[in-house]
Enzyme design. Structure first.
Site, mmCIF file in Angstrom:
data_model
loop_
_atom_site.group_PDB
_atom_site.id
_atom_site.type_symbol
_atom_site.label_atom_id
_atom_site.label_comp_id
_atom_site.label_asym_id
_atom_site.label_seq_id
_atom_site.Cartn_x
_atom_site.Cartn_y
_atom_site.Cartn_z
ATOM 1 N N ASP A 80 0.787 -1.243 0.000
ATOM 2 C CA ASP A 80 0.000 0.000 0.000
ATOM 3 C C ASP A 80 0.822 1.297 0.000
ATOM 4 O OD1 ASP A 80 -1.399 -2.198 0.886
ATOM 5 O OD2 ASP A 80 -2.107 -1.260 2.724
HETATM 6 N N1 DQQ Z 1 -2.105 -3.677 3.965
HETATM 7 C C1 DQQ Z 1 -3.533 -3.849 3.967
HETATM 8 C C2 DQQ Z 1 -3.957 -2.911 5.055
HETATM 9 C C3 DQQ Z 1 -2.895 -3.087 6.073
HETATM 10 C C4 DQQ Z 1 -1.660 -3.224 5.253
HETATM 11 C C5 DQQ Z 1 -4.157 -3.549 2.640
HETATM 12 C C6 DQQ Z 1 -0.651 -4.185 5.805
HETATM 13 O O1 DQQ Z 1 -5.229 -3.195 5.566
HETATM 14 O O2 DQQ Z 1 -2.807 -1.981 6.959
HETATM 15 O O3 DQQ Z 1 -3.387 -4.027 1.570
HETATM 16 O O4 DQQ Z 1 0.510 -4.225 5.012
#
Ligand code: DQQ
Length: 581
Positions: free
Chosen positions: A63
């Site tokens: 992300d």
């Molecule tokens: N990636 C998820 C999120 C979390 C993060 C979404 C963990 O919900 O915070 O891809 O790497």
């Protein structure tokens, strides 16, 4: 990549997912891992690493976090594994840019370091406070093995540093914990906070109501940005499973291309609420109205959360985040594009994941959806250009666009459809399932009006090619319906790759006969914008032959109606500064 820990859903949810026919990430892992014990040499070709998409020199990336503009620099933080090409050991890596295209890697910004984040620093968002400083809200994991999630805050150590290199975490962390009755392992990803002219800050945290499939945008309020109190009810919720990475922002009136600061509040502004749906791994949004007294967000389309869902992108695009860019008075969208090959491949390559090209977003003149377009700064990478104009492509015909290396290119095409008479009848059963329709009617299935579009990353003999195309249908009332597809089923001869067909309907008036397509081709990614950014699809593809100079670009028409290319321009794309790689 394998399904990261937070992806693994209980069996019941997986069943629901299968019924919905909507997953791509989870199924990809299982199929690809089973089918590809060894790694074909072609996958390891350095020519398959992207040339101008955001990527660190090596390892796993997911992300985008806390994007912002500060003292002349764009900042992008992102979920990163410094130790390998699979999800794990996550820290906030940090890059800066003057133009959202050339990126310089800095030292990681946020790492586990305090009791409230010692087992993980997960996604979060930046808020610029009225005194100009930045507050970074993020999710911390504070105990081993459980994924118990709490919300933290960090500030720049030296606000006068435009590069925001060092971050401090105040002793009053955490700022929000899962209270009794909340789902402690489905409580994450705080948004940019906003105030609505009444002295109160608000922010959202993604959540799932315990024992249910109700995904929620949990609302918190604060007077001082330090003490946060949960509102009685979420800002919004729907029976769609866990909402990851919510995003919430106002938009200007329909058709106005400028953006609004997240705290710019006006009763006439529409709002966008986005959630990243853990069950399907797509980013969905609605356009609606926000009332800061009732603290409710109401989508304009009452069924927009569950049916007739709008996606930012119908392909490999997830966990996105927007920010308001005061330098250009626009809202910019950043998203993570996950891989389409297996964990074995990712490990062998030494990297996994990229980000989409930053997109400017604004409300379509209809007011019903957003428009998205690559930020204008991308154009600086355009080099040698080739143009074709006024060329008719007859049924079953195709032509090659020659005179440029298209494996790293930007292609814009304007099509003209002289007649819609032969458009295929539309079966209403597919009204909410563009992906299924495109899977059945792929690029090789002859149609009436279309399929027509581009074959990109095509091998010399056309055995490999990714098709990005339109197909026009007519509903029972004779109204045309446009489907946009990205069909990678022939994108690679490498066995065992996950090659899902991605598709979305395009809400455009094709009765004029005109429709446009832009495709950003970058070695192993094809990022396409249909009808001026009404429908977008990003696909990861790993050709085995159509690599580097051996990749070709064609326009094809597999319908029974002539299609005219009124204008096509393709540019070779230069490589920007990309994190030192
Ligand atoms: N990636 C998820 C999120 C979390 C993060 C979404 C963990 O919900 O915070 O891809 O790497």
């Amino acid at each position: 990549m394998g399904a990261p820990k937070w992806v693994v859903a209980p069996l019941a949810l997986l069943l629901l997912l299968q019924l919905a026919g909507a997953s791509h990430d989870v199924r990809r892992s299982l199929e690809a891992e089973a089918a590809s014990p060894s790694v074909p040499a072609s996958i390891l070709s350095p020519l398959l690493r992207t040339g101008y998409h955001f990527q660190p020199p090596m390892n796993w990336i997911n992300d985008p976090n806390g994007p912002l503009y500060y003292k002349g620099w764009y900042h992008l933080f992102y979920q990163y594994n410094p130790k390998g090409a699979v999800w794990g050991n996550i820290i906030w890596a940090h890059s800066v840019s003057r133009d959202l295209i050339n990126w310089i890697a800095l030292d990681p910004a946020i790492k586990p370091s305090i009791p409230t984040d010692q087992f993980g620093v997960w996604s979060g968002s930046a808020t610029i406070l009225p005194n100009g400083t930045v507050a970074m809200l993020y999710t911390g994991i504070d105990r081993p093995g459980t994924n118990y999630q709490i919300q933290n805050i960090a500030f720049p150590k030296d606000p006068s540093d435009p590069l925001l290199r060092e971050w401090v975490k105040p002793g009053y962390n955490p700022i929000a914990i899962p209270e009794a009755g909340m789902n402690a392992t489905q409580f994450r990803d705080p948004t940019t906070a906003w105030h609505a002219g009444d002295g109160l800050w608000r922010m959202l945290v993604g959540g799932l109501k315990p024992g249910t499939l109700r995904g929620m945008a949990i609302l918190y309020r604060s007077r001082d940005f330090k003490h946060w109190v949960r509102a009685k009810h979420p800002l919004h919720s729907a029976l769609t499973g866990m909402w990851e990475c919510p995003d919430f922002f106002p938009v200007r009136e329909p058709g106005h291309p400028d953006g609004l600061d997240t705290s710019e509040f006006g009763p006439h502004y529409k709002y966008v609420l986005k959630n990243s749906l853990d069950l399907t791994r797509y980013d969905y949004y609605t356009v609606g109205t926000y009332n800061n007294r009732t603290e409710r967000y109401v989508p304009d389309n009452p069924t927009g959360d569950v049916y007739q869902r709008l996606q930012y992108d119908y392909g490999n695009f997830y966990a996105s985040k927007t920010f308001y860019d005061p330098a250009k008075n626009r809202r910019v969208l950043l998203g993570w594009a996950n891989e389409s090959d297996s964990v074995a491949h990712d490990n062998a390559k030494g990297w996994a994941g990229i980000h989409a090209i930053p997109r400017k977003i604004w409300l379509d003149p209809s007011g019903k959806q957003l428009l998205q377009w690559p930020v204008e700064e991308l154009d600086q990478l355009r080099g040698k250009a080739v143009s074709v104009g006024d060329k008719v492509v007859m049924p079953g015909q195709h032509f090659e666009v020659t005179g440029l290396q298209s494996y790293q290119s930007d292609v814009e095409v304007s099509f003209e459809v002289p007649s819609l008479d032969k458009a295929e009848p539309f079966h209403p059963a597919y009204a909410n399932d563009a992906q299924k329709l495109c899977g059945m009617k792929n690029a090789d299935v002859k149609g009436g009006v279309g399929p027509f579009g581009l074959w990109v990353l095509a091998s010399d003999n056309l055995a490999e090619k990714t098709a990005v195309f339109f197909r026009v249908f007519k509903d029972g009332h004779g109204k045309p319906l446009v489907l946009m597809c990205s069909d990678p089923t022939k994108s690679s001869l490498t066995a065992g790759l996950y090659k899902p067909t991605f598709a979305g309907f395009v809400d455009t008036d094709i009765s004029s006969g005109k429709i446009s397509l832009r495709s950003l081709i970058d070695r192993s990614v094809v990022e396409s914008f249909g009808a001026g950014g009404r429908t977008c699809i990003l696909s990861r593809v790993y050709p085995s032959m159509a690599i580097g100079k051996d990749a070709h670009l064609h326009v094809f028409n597999n319908g029974v109606t002539d299609i005219k290319v009124s204008k096509l321009t393709a540019w070779e794309m230069k490589k920007p500064m990309m994190n030192g790689a």
